[in-house]
Write a protein that holds these residues in place. Sequence first.
Motif, mmCIF file in Angstrom:
data_model
loop_
_atom_site.group_PDB
_atom_site.id
_atom_site.type_symbol
_atom_site.label_atom_id
_atom_site.label_comp_id
_atom_site.label_asym_id
_atom_site.label_seq_id
_atom_site.Cartn_x
_atom_site.Cartn_y
_atom_site.Cartn_z
ATOM 1 N N UNK A 129 7.342 -5.789 -8.534
ATOM 2 C CA UNK A 129 7.558 -6.050 -9.964
ATOM 3 C C UNK A 129 6.227 -6.237 -10.681
ATOM 4 N N UNK A 130 5.332 -7.020 -10.092
ATOM 5 C CA UNK A 130 4.040 -7.286 -10.716
ATOM 6 C C UNK A 130 3.219 -6.005 -10.848
ATOM 7 N N UNK A 131 3.249 -5.141 -9.849
ATOM 8 C CA UNK A 131 2.525 -3.867 -9.919
ATOM 9 C C UNK A 131 3.080 -2.993 -11.042
ATOM 10 N N UNK A 132 4.408 -2.913 -11.109
ATOM 11 C CA UNK A 132 5.054 -2.070 -12.115
ATOM 12 C C UNK A 132 4.885 -2.627 -13.528
ATOM 13 N N UNK A 133 5.013 -3.933 -13.651
ATOM 14 C CA UNK A 133 5.007 -4.569 -14.970
ATOM 15 C C UNK A 133 3.598 -4.833 -15.489
ATOM 16 N N UNK A 134 2.699 -5.279 -14.629
ATOM 17 C CA UNK A 134 1.402 -5.763 -15.088
ATOM 18 C C UNK A 134 0.234 -4.819 -14.827
ATOM 19 N N UNK A 135 0.335 -4.010 -13.771
ATOM 20 C CA UNK A 135 -0.818 -3.202 -13.357
ATOM 21 C C UNK A 135 -0.752 -1.775 -13.906
ATOM 22 N N UNK A 136 0.401 -1.120 -13.765
ATOM 23 C CA UNK A 136 0.510 0.274 -14.198
ATOM 24 C C UNK A 136 0.265 0.487 -15.693
ATOM 25 N N UNK B 271 0.837 -1.205 0.000
ATOM 26 C CA UNK B 271 0.000 0.000 0.000
ATOM 27 C C UNK B 271 0.870 1.252 0.000
ATOM 28 N N UNK B 272 1.965 1.226 0.747
ATOM 29 C CA UNK B 272 2.880 2.366 0.770
ATOM 30 C C UNK B 272 3.475 2.611 -0.612
ATOM 31 N N UNK B 273 3.906 1.535 -1.274
ATOM 32 C CA UNK B 273 4.517 1.644 -2.596
ATOM 33 C C UNK B 273 3.503 2.111 -3.633
ATOM 34 N N UNK B 274 2.352 1.443 -3.686
ATOM 35 C CA UNK B 274 1.375 1.738 -4.732
ATOM 36 C C UNK B 274 0.758 3.123 -4.570
ATOM 37 N N UNK B 275 0.414 3.490 -3.335
ATOM 38 C CA UNK B 275 -0.175 4.814 -3.113
ATOM 39 C C UNK B 275 0.805 5.921 -3.499
ATOM 40 N N UNK B 276 2.079 5.734 -3.149
ATOM 41 C CA UNK B 276 3.084 6.754 -3.453
ATOM 42 C C UNK B 276 3.271 6.913 -4.953
ATOM 43 N N UNK B 277 3.433 5.808 -5.661
ATOM 44 C CA UNK B 277 3.666 5.886 -7.104
ATOM 45 C C UNK B 277 2.439 6.428 -7.834
ATOM 46 N N UNK B 278 1.243 6.031 -7.404
ATOM 47 C CA UNK B 278 0.035 6.531 -8.054
ATOM 48 C C UNK B 278 -0.195 8.010 -7.751
ATOM 49 N N UNK B 279 0.302 8.482 -6.616
ATOM 50 C CA UNK B 279 0.189 9.910 -6.313
ATOM 51 C C UNK B 279 1.124 10.725 -7.201
ATOM 52 N N UNK B 280 2.279 10.158 -7.519
ATOM 53 C CA UNK B 280 3.289 10.882 -8.292
ATOM 54 C C UNK B 280 3.059 10.823 -9.790
ATOM 55 N N UNK B 281 2.396 9.777 -10.261
ATOM 56 C CA UNK B 281 2.300 9.545 -11.702
ATOM 57 C C UNK B 281 0.861 9.612 -12.204
ATOM 58 N N UNK B 282 0.708 10.174 -13.387
ATOM 59 C CA UNK B 282 -0.562 10.194 -14.092
ATOM 60 C C UNK B 282 -0.424 9.424 -15.397
ATOM 61 N N UNK B 283 -1.536 9.206 -16.066
ATOM 62 C CA UNK B 283 -1.511 8.557 -17.371
ATOM 63 C C UNK B 283 -0.568 9.316 -18.303
#
Length: 393
Positions: free
Chosen positions: A112-119, A85-97
């Motif tokens: 890795x799975x979040x970065x490779x498959x979800x984003x 949750x810490x990783x995903x919330x932070x990256x989603x706050x910093x990045x937009x489409x």
Amino acid sequence: MNSDPAKRIYDIQQFGEFGGVNPSITDSSTYTFLEGETMEETFLGHMEGCFLYSRHWNPSNKYLADALAAMEKTESAWITASGMAAITCSLLQLCNSGDHIVTSVTTYGGTYAFLKNWLPKYNIEVSFVDITNLEQVKNAMRLNTKVIYTETVTNPLLQVSDIPELAKIAHNNGAKLMVDNTFTPMIFSPAELGADFVVYSMTKFINGKNDCVAGAICGSNEFINQLSNVNDGTAMLLGPVLDPLRSSGILKNLHTLHLRMKQHSKNALFVAEELQKLGQKVKYPGLKDHPQHSLHNSIMNNEFGYGGILSIDLETEKRANEVMFKMQQAGVGYLAVSLGYFRTLFSCSGHSTSSEVPIEVQKEMGLSDGLVRFSVGLDNDIEETFGKIKGCL
């Protein structure tokens, strides 16, 4: 470095509501107000020291956040219900489409799975690099790169990230550096080395007991306020709040972290050196032949050692499983994922915590089919424990 994160934690005075030496645990989900105007101002984030609803803030989480911010020497911190949750919330706050991230190909499998498959589903591109190759990092940067993301010591290959140089590359390109310091709390102080944000799975060393799952984000007041904004804050809107009782327990455990990290490091260095004498293929930053041993020495907080994680390459999954079974039977520790526990834990990384990484990518990065990751425990007699390990090889 000569930073003392342990002292910064001990310099904080946090008392309970009735003078207790431990801060009071607040188990309320909502809080009363005397005036409607005060409630509105608190809801909008304009009122300091008031609590509205426990998904927003609660006193127990605030106590822990303040202690973690002190440890990391950041302006503020936010508590989450897991490291992911810490990783995903932070990256989603910093990045937009349309934005781009540069990250280490060697990283925790869930990350890795979040970065490779979800984003990519949200049109956020990710470039995977060898984080120890600074030229490769520089060449991966783009005009739309918003973040360089890495682990201080990568999971499970134990590469050491050059935080000061990565910070320069990020900042020279208008990007931010985010560092997962889960493996090495107190050993490294990434924010002091130039990182903009530091994230943790507190499940591991920080809590140290494997009795809960929790995470943390440490950064500037501005970023924490963005995360917790009621209109567009990812930590607020996605809702990964940690239960106050768990928060209180972690806060108490945080005060013994410096002692535990020293013992974890002492034991792991002994095991690594003894395994190397036996001719085993060992990865551990404290060994002089580790590729980033000198780098580790130059940026570490010296008194806390090289950490509690090491790995040995037993070449095949079959061999790894045989040895791990014997070690569990011999009382070395437990065949289990995770790390930072007071007992030694071991697992075959490619078939557990890194299993989300495709086999071909594992081979490219140098992750052997038989790599066994050890989280070395707090054993008082590590020589006896090593004798059991030796008997299983």
